[in-house]
Design a protein around this motif. Structure first.
Motif, short mmCIF file in Angstrom:
data_model
loop_
_atom_site.label_atom_id
_atom_site.label_comp_id
_atom_site.label_asym_id
_atom_site.label_seq_id
_atom_site.Cartn_x
_atom_site.Cartn_y
_atom_site.Cartn_z
N GLU A 342 0.91 -1.64 0.22
CA GLU A 342 0.07 0.23 0.12
C GLU A 342 1.17 1.20 0.17
O GLU A 342 0.85 2.26 -0.53
N ARG A 343 1.95 1.19 0.69
CA ARG A 343 2.66 2.73 0.72
C ARG A 343 3.47 2.66 -0.36
O ARG A 343 4.07 4.31 -1.39
N LEU A 344 3.84 1.43 -1.45
CA LEU A 344 4.41 1.30 -2.64
C LEU A 344 3.44 2.00 -3.37
O LEU A 344 3.73 3.05 -4.22
N ASN A 345 2.23 1.64 -3.29
CA ASN A 345 0.80 2.73 -4.37
C ASN A 345 1.22 4.02 -4.12
O ASN A 345 0.44 4.60 -5.08
N GLN A 346 1.20 4.42 -2.81
CA GLN A 346 1.38 5.85 -2.49
C GLN A 346 2.20 6.42 -2.80
O GLN A 346 2.33 7.63 -3.92
N GLU A 347 2.80 5.13 -3.35
CA GLU A 347 4.10 6.52 -4.36
C GLU A 347 4.05 6.25 -5.58
O GLU A 347 4.44 7.50 -6.04
N VAL A 348 3.65 5.56 -5.84
CA VAL A 348 3.26 5.81 -7.30
C VAL A 348 2.75 6.62 -7.58
O VAL A 348 1.74 7.35 -9.03
N ARG A 349 1.19 6.66 -7.13
CA ARG A 349 0.42 7.72 -6.86
C ARG A 349 0.21 9.09 -6.73
O ARG A 349 0.28 10.29 -7.86
N ARG A 350 1.55 9.15 -5.73
CA ARG A 350 1.89 10.37 -5.38
C ARG A 350 2.78 10.86 -7.53
O ARG A 350 2.69 12.07 -7.56
N ARG A 351 3.72 10.27 -8.20
CA ARG A 351 4.22 10.84 -9.68
C ARG A 351 2.80 10.52 -10.20
O ARG A 351 2.19 11.69 -11.44
N GLU A 352 1.57 9.38 -11.04
CA GLU A 352 0.57 9.83 -11.29
C GLU A 352 0.12 11.47 -11.72
O GLU A 352 -0.77 11.56 -12.33
N ARG A 353 -0.65 11.50 -9.45
CA ARG A 353 -1.82 12.68 -9.70
C ARG A 353 -0.69 13.58 -10.05
O ARG A 353 -1.44 14.80 -11.38
N VAL A 354 0.73 13.79 -10.34
CA VAL A 354 1.28 14.58 -11.75
C VAL A 354 0.63 14.88 -12.93
O VAL A 354 0.57 15.70 -13.78
N ILE A 355 0.97 13.81 -13.50
CA ILE A 355 0.07 13.63 -14.60
C ILE A 355 -1.27 13.58 -15.14
O ILE A 355 -2.04 13.89 -15.79
N ARG A 356 -1.98 13.39 -14.49
CA ARG A 356 -2.98 12.98 -14.34
C ARG A 356 -3.91 11.61 -15.76
O ARG A 356 -4.81 10.53 -14.88
N ILE A 357 -3.97 11.85 -16.69
CA ILE A 357 -3.96 11.29 -17.33
C ILE A 357 -3.41 10.71 -18.53
O ILE A 357 -2.37 11.34 -18.72
N PHE A 358 -2.59 9.31 -18.14
CA PHE A 358 -1.23 8.98 -19.23
C PHE A 358 -2.38 9.28 -20.15
O PHE A 358 -3.32 8.86 -20.84
N PRO A 359 -1.15 9.63 -21.31
CA PRO A 359 -1.97 9.38 -22.67
C PRO A 359 -2.50 7.69 -23.78
O PRO A 359 -2.00 8.39 -24.74
N ASN A 360 -1.51 7.42 -23.63
CA ASN A 360 -1.34 5.78 -23.29
C ASN A 360 -0.68 5.01 -22.47
O ASN A 360 -0.53 5.20 -21.71
N THR A 361 -1.43 3.33 -23.09
CA THR A 361 -0.82 2.33 -21.64
C THR A 361 0.75 2.33 -21.84
O THR A 361 0.94 2.25 -20.51
N GLN A 362 1.00 2.40 -22.80
CA GLN A 362 2.69 2.41 -22.90
C GLN A 362 3.51 3.45 -22.29
O GLN A 362 4.04 3.08 -20.86
N SER A 363 2.96 4.26 -22.25
CA SER A 363 2.95 5.39 -21.20
C SER A 363 3.28 5.40 -19.66
O SER A 363 3.73 5.71 -18.83
N ALA A 364 2.19 4.85 -19.17
CA ALA A 364 1.81 4.18 -18.13
C ALA A 364 3.00 3.02 -17.43
O ALA A 364 3.12 3.64 -16.64
N PHE A 365 2.49 2.29 -18.49
CA PHE A 365 3.98 1.00 -17.76
C PHE A 365 5.18 2.03 -17.85
O PHE A 365 6.37 1.20 -17.24
N ARG A 366 5.49 2.73 -18.75
CA ARG A 366 7.29 2.92 -18.63
C ARG A 366 7.07 4.16 -17.35
O ARG A 366 8.40 3.57 -16.83
N LEU A 367 6.42 4.96 -16.75
CA LEU A 367 6.18 5.09 -15.97
C LEU A 367 6.34 5.37 -14.60
O LEU A 367 7.91 4.88 -13.64
N ILE A 368 4.95 3.93 -14.35
CA ILE A 368 5.20 2.89 -13.10
C ILE A 368 6.15 2.46 -12.72
O ILE A 368 6.72 2.10 -12.10
N GLY A 369 7.18 1.82 -13.86
CA GLY A 369 7.85 0.64 -14.32
C GLY A 369 8.82 1.30 -13.51
O GLY A 369 9.99 0.85 -12.68
N ALA A 370 9.34 3.09 -14.24
CA ALA A 370 10.30 3.89 -13.29
C ALA A 370 10.54 3.66 -12.39
O ALA A 370 11.71 3.70 -11.55
N VAL A 371 9.23 3.67 -11.26
CA VAL A 371 8.79 4.41 -10.20
C VAL A 371 9.33 3.23 -9.14
O VAL A 371 10.18 2.67 -8.67
#
Length: 389
Positions: A342-371
């Motif tokens: 859950e704490r890891l999910n919160q860290e992912v969510r912190r970065r995801e909130r900046v983007i709000r809407i990913f332009p495509n699935t690959q960009s989501a996989f890329r950023l979350i994977g990097a995190v």
């Protein structure tokens, strides 16, 4: 490898030092060195110096062209030598490269750490006085693709992960000009060194038995062995998939989620003592002690009609919620809930909130994977959660 020797115009360099600020000094020095380097590189390619007659000559000089070159200190203008055939190419910088590697990595790090592409663009303009489009920053992040893909598909057969945590979170993604909800499946595990490790990531459609079954089977295909325990919430599709994929594995229902569900079903008033008794059922070190406290709770409140639903749910979910008590006591507090995930999910969510809407699935996989890669790297630097004798 060809050795190239060249001389610097020290008078020009001295004048730059005396009459310029430090930024201009650095830029002037780099321009001087690179221009001279490229000039000597062309001489070596031609096998003849300027105005020199040589039987070994293989081409002729054809002047220069100006090229702007972006470095981490800003933009510089270089005089790039040309040859008549056009076949000469300098090795001073990669052809068509827009910025040096350190600067590119800095921008990537800003994006991964949750800085929006618009803010990255503004930072670049402030630091370098140079315009960089949002699309350029976005395209730059695609450099992460092979790195994230290699990490996400690495073999899991080199270690045994006795305890595995799985969970899903939801993000927004643009798909066919619509904004849709996507599920992000994440699996972590406790490795043989008692350190947490991210095992798997998948961005797919909503949670279902089929989706969880596919995700878990992908982990098996990468070499994962059936763990002793899988810790998760009580999603019906996940509960069904776990025994189908992991033969001989027990399922641990997250006690935090379970207790919260029970407490939410209590009447709102005068229930503080009941809440504490519910919590104490799981504050033990053996399944026998937990069962004794559970039976005492049921016996005490079974005639209270307001608690019938709570008691039924406690009875139905009790065994799944105490599987962690069958494991060594030193592990128990780490495997009774999905809090670490859950704490890891919160860290992912912190970065995801900046983007709000990913332009495509690959960009989501890329950023979350990097995190997740960044998280795992930090986890490996930490001490094990405990050391066994």
């Amino acid at each position: 490898m060809t050795q190239i020797q060249f001389n610097l115009d020290m008078d020009f360099l001295k004048e730059s030092l005396m009459n310029s600020n430090i930024d201009n000094v650095v830029k002037s020095t780099i321009v001087l060195v690179l221009n001279e380097y490229m000039e000597k590189e062309r001489d070596a390619y031609l096998k003849a110096g300027a105005y020199e007659r040589s039987d070994e000559r293989q081409d002729y000089r054809n002047g220069y062209y100006d090229r702007d070159y972006m470095l981490s200190i800003g933009k510089v203008k270089l005089c790039v030598p040309r040859t008549r055939s056009g076949e000469f190419s300098t090795t001073a910088f990669e052809k068509y490269r827009r910025c040096d590697q350190a600067f590119a990595l800095s921008m990537l790090e800003m994006v991964v750490n949750g800085v929006s592409t618009r803010k990255v663009k503004n930072v670049v303009e402030q630091l370098c006085g140079e315009y960089v489009s949002k699309s350029f920053v976005s395209s730059l992040t695609e450099k992460l693709d092979p790195i994230v893909n290699e990490w996400a598909n690495r073999s899991l057969g080199t270690e045994y992960y006795r305890y595995i945590y799985v969970d899903a979170m939801y993000i927004k993604v643009r798909e066919h000009h619509k904004v849709v909800s996507k599920a992000v499946y994440i699996a972590t595990g406790l490795n043989e060194g008692n350190k947490r490790e991210v095992l798997g990531l998948k961005v797919s459609h909503e949670e279902s038995y089929e989706a969880w079954n596919e995700f878990l089977r992908e982990l098996i295909a990468r070499g994962l062995q059936s763990p002793k325990l899988v810790i998760s919430d009580a999603h019906s599709g996940l509960k069904k998939a776990i025994p189908k994929v992991f033969i001989g594995t027990s399922w641990q229902r997250c006690t935090v989620h379970f207790k919260k569900n029970l407490i939410d079903e209590l009447p709102k008033k005068s229930m503080n003592d009941v809440k504490e008794e519910l919590k104490q059922i799981f504050d033990v070190s053996t399944p026998e002690m937990a069962r004794k406290r559970k039976d005492e709770f049921v016996s005490r409140y079974q005639d209270n009609s307001k608690l019938n639903k709570v008691i039924d749910n406690l009875e139905n979910g009790f065994d799944d919620a105490i599987q962690y008590l069958n494991e060594p006591e030193e592990y128990q507090k780490f495997i009774r809930s999905t809090n670490s995930l859950e704490r890891l999910n919160q860290e992912v969510r912190r970065r995801e909130r900046v983007i709000r809407i990913f332009p495509n699935t690959q960009s989501a996989f890329r950023l979350i994977g990097a995190v997740l890669m960044d998280y795992e790297e930090e986890e490996q630097k930490k001490r094990p959660i405990f050391k066994r004798d």
